[in-house]
Design a protein around this motif. Structure first.
Motif, PDB file in Angstrom:
ATOM      1  N   ALA A 115       2.139  10.008  -6.826  1.00 10.76           N
ATOM      2  CA  ALA A 115       1.932   8.653  -6.300  1.00 10.76           C
ATOM      3  C   ALA A 115       1.284   8.700  -4.922  1.00 10.76           C
ATOM      4  O   ALA A 115       0.396   7.885  -4.618  1.00 10.76           O
ATOM      5  CB  ALA A 115       3.264   7.908  -6.241  1.00 10.76           C
ATOM      6  N   ILE A 116       1.708   9.643  -4.083  1.00  7.07           N
ATOM      7  CA  ILE A 116       1.149   9.756  -2.741  1.00  7.07           C
ATOM      8  C   ILE A 116      -0.313  10.207  -2.802  1.00  7.07           C
ATOM      9  O   ILE A 116      -1.163   9.700  -2.069  1.00  7.07           O
ATOM     10  CB  ILE A 116       1.976  10.745  -1.895  1.00  7.07           C
ATOM     11  N   ARG A 137       0.842  -1.191   0.000  1.00  3.89           N
ATOM     12  CA  ARG A 137       0.000   0.000   0.000  1.00  3.89           C
ATOM     13  C   ARG A 137       0.881   1.246   0.000  1.00  3.89           C
ATOM     14  O   ARG A 137       1.910   1.295   0.662  1.00  3.89           O
ATOM     15  CB  ARG A 137      -0.905   0.066   1.245  1.00  3.89           C
ATOM     16  N   THR A 138       0.442   2.250  -0.748  1.00  2.00           N
ATOM     17  CA  THR A 138       0.992   3.594  -0.645  1.00  2.00           C
ATOM     18  C   THR A 138      -0.035   4.443   0.091  1.00  2.00           C
ATOM     19  O   THR A 138      -1.227   4.381  -0.222  1.00  2.00           O
ATOM     20  CB  THR A 138       1.267   4.192  -2.039  1.00  2.00           C
ATOM     21  N   HIS A 176      -3.770   7.376  13.186  1.00  2.00           N
ATOM     22  CA  HIS A 176      -4.880   7.208  12.255  1.00  2.00           C
ATOM     23  C   HIS A 176      -5.980   6.268  12.760  1.00  2.00           C
ATOM     24  O   HIS A 176      -7.118   6.353  12.290  1.00  2.00           O
ATOM     25  CB  HIS A 176      -4.362   6.697  10.909  1.00  2.00           C
ATOM     26  N   LEU A 177      -5.629   5.382  13.702  1.00  2.00           N
ATOM     27  CA  LEU A 177      -6.614   4.414  14.194  1.00  2.00           C
ATOM     28  C   LEU A 177      -6.877   4.532  15.687  1.00  2.00           C
ATOM     29  O   LEU A 177      -7.800   3.899  16.204  1.00  2.00           O
ATOM     30  CB  LEU A 177      -6.159   2.976  13.869  1.00  2.00           C
ATOM     31  N   GLY A 178      -6.049   5.297  16.394  1.00  2.00           N
ATOM     32  CA  GLY A 178      -6.199   5.366  17.843  1.00  2.00           C
ATOM     33  C   GLY A 178      -5.939   4.031  18.501  1.00  2.00           C
ATOM     34  O   GLY A 178      -6.467   3.731  19.575  1.00  2.00           O
ATOM     35  N   HIS A 179      -5.083   3.220  17.883  1.00  2.00           N
ATOM     36  CA  HIS A 179      -4.848   1.838  18.314  1.00  2.00           C
ATOM     37  C   HIS A 179      -3.369   1.672  18.662  1.00  2.00           C
ATOM     38  O   HIS A 179      -2.507   2.266  18.012  1.00  2.00           O
ATOM     39  CB  HIS A 179      -5.240   0.888  17.176  1.00  2.00           C
ATOM     40  N   GLU A 215      -6.287   5.683   1.644  1.00  2.00           N
ATOM     41  CA  GLU A 215      -6.587   6.432   2.865  1.00  2.00           C
ATOM     42  C   GLU A 215      -5.863   5.740   4.020  1.00  2.00           C
ATOM     43  O   GLU A 215      -5.986   4.535   4.197  1.00  2.00           O
ATOM     44  CB  GLU A 215      -8.091   6.452   3.082  1.00  2.00           C
ATOM     45  N   PRO A 216      -5.062   6.463   4.813  1.00  2.00           N
ATOM     46  CA  PRO A 216      -4.188   5.814   5.793  1.00  2.00           C
ATOM     47  C   PRO A 216      -4.891   4.894   6.786  1.00  2.00           C
ATOM     48  O   PRO A 216      -4.403   3.796   7.063  1.00  2.00           O
ATOM     49  CB  PRO A 216      -3.519   7.000   6.496  1.00  2.00           C
TER      50      PRO A 216
END
Length: 235
Positions: free
Chosen positions: A101-102, A79-80, A143-146, A107-108
């Protein structure tokens, strides 16, 4: 409200489907006493905007799986990640990931969750693993709070542990590739570097078994002992 709450970054607001998938991630336990061959390993490589652990960002992720003593080409991850505030830096000359490319990347939050699902409860191998672990952990938290919980083992430490005769303790991936005369056709691309690291890991596992290192847990223990000896000798 606590004064210190201002210092903590706000948790990301995730869509319901992502939050549900986060709850379904497997619990991460200790390393197994199964054989090195039986263990499913995920070999990971990251391309980043630079080497600053606190400021630079993950641009792309490549991962392959070692299972049943071989690289399983049916299990690959690439994944990019979109990075809106990306500035063109000298690292672009190395990894080739420019603004276009970015901008076209994933989506992160979605990409990182897909990676965690891909890894599952498998231990992770990486070359200079502390860097990848820190950078990935920051991205997952942002990005995930994880909290990233997977166990990482450093191939850059496994190599001199099982091949002390090489006398290349501080070597990079290229030096070990050359020492083992591996044929690698591409470098400085996350997926290609993950594949090169996986090929190196398979050789190192074979050397480890010859030295009575038979399980992931045993390998982790031997690495810890080896690193303590290295630190003692450095004083």
């Amino acid at each position: 409200m606590s004064l210190f709450s201002w210092l903590r970054p706000a948790s990301p607001v995730l869509p319901d489907d992502l939050r549900q998938r986060l709850t379904q991630l497997p619990a991460i336990g200790e390393l197994s006493e199964c054989s090195l061959r039986e263990q499913r390993w995920v070999v990971l490589d990251l391309e980043t905007t630079g080497l600053n652990l606190n400021k630079d960002r993950v641009l792309s992720i490549g991962a392959v799986v070692i299972e049943d003593g071989a690289i399983d080409f049916s299990q690959q991850f690439e994944r990019t990640l979109q990075c809106r505030e990306l500035k063109v830096s000298p690292s672009v000359l190395i990894h080739g990931l420019g603004p276009n490319a970015i901008a076209a990347g994933s989506e992160p939050a979605e990409a990182l969750l897909e990676l965690l699902e891909f890894i599952g409860d498998s231990p992770v191998l990486a070359f200079h693993a502390p860097f990848d672990q820190h950078m990935l952990g920051r991205a997952v938290k942002e990005h995930l709070g994880h909290k990233l919980q997977q166990v990482f083992l450093d191939v850059a430490d496994i190599a001199p542990l099982v091949c002390p005769q090489a006398h290349i303790r501080e070597a990079g991936l290229d030096e070990w590739i050359n020492w083992f005369k591996l044929e690698v056709f591409e470098r400085h691309h996350a997926s290609a570097d993950a594949l090169a690291t996986a090929e190196l890991a398979l050789i190192l596992f074979s050397r480890a078994r010859q030295q009575q290192i038979h399980s992931p847990l045993n390998l982790q223990q031997r690495l810890s002992q080896w690193k303590r000896r290295q630190q003692t000798h450095s004083f």
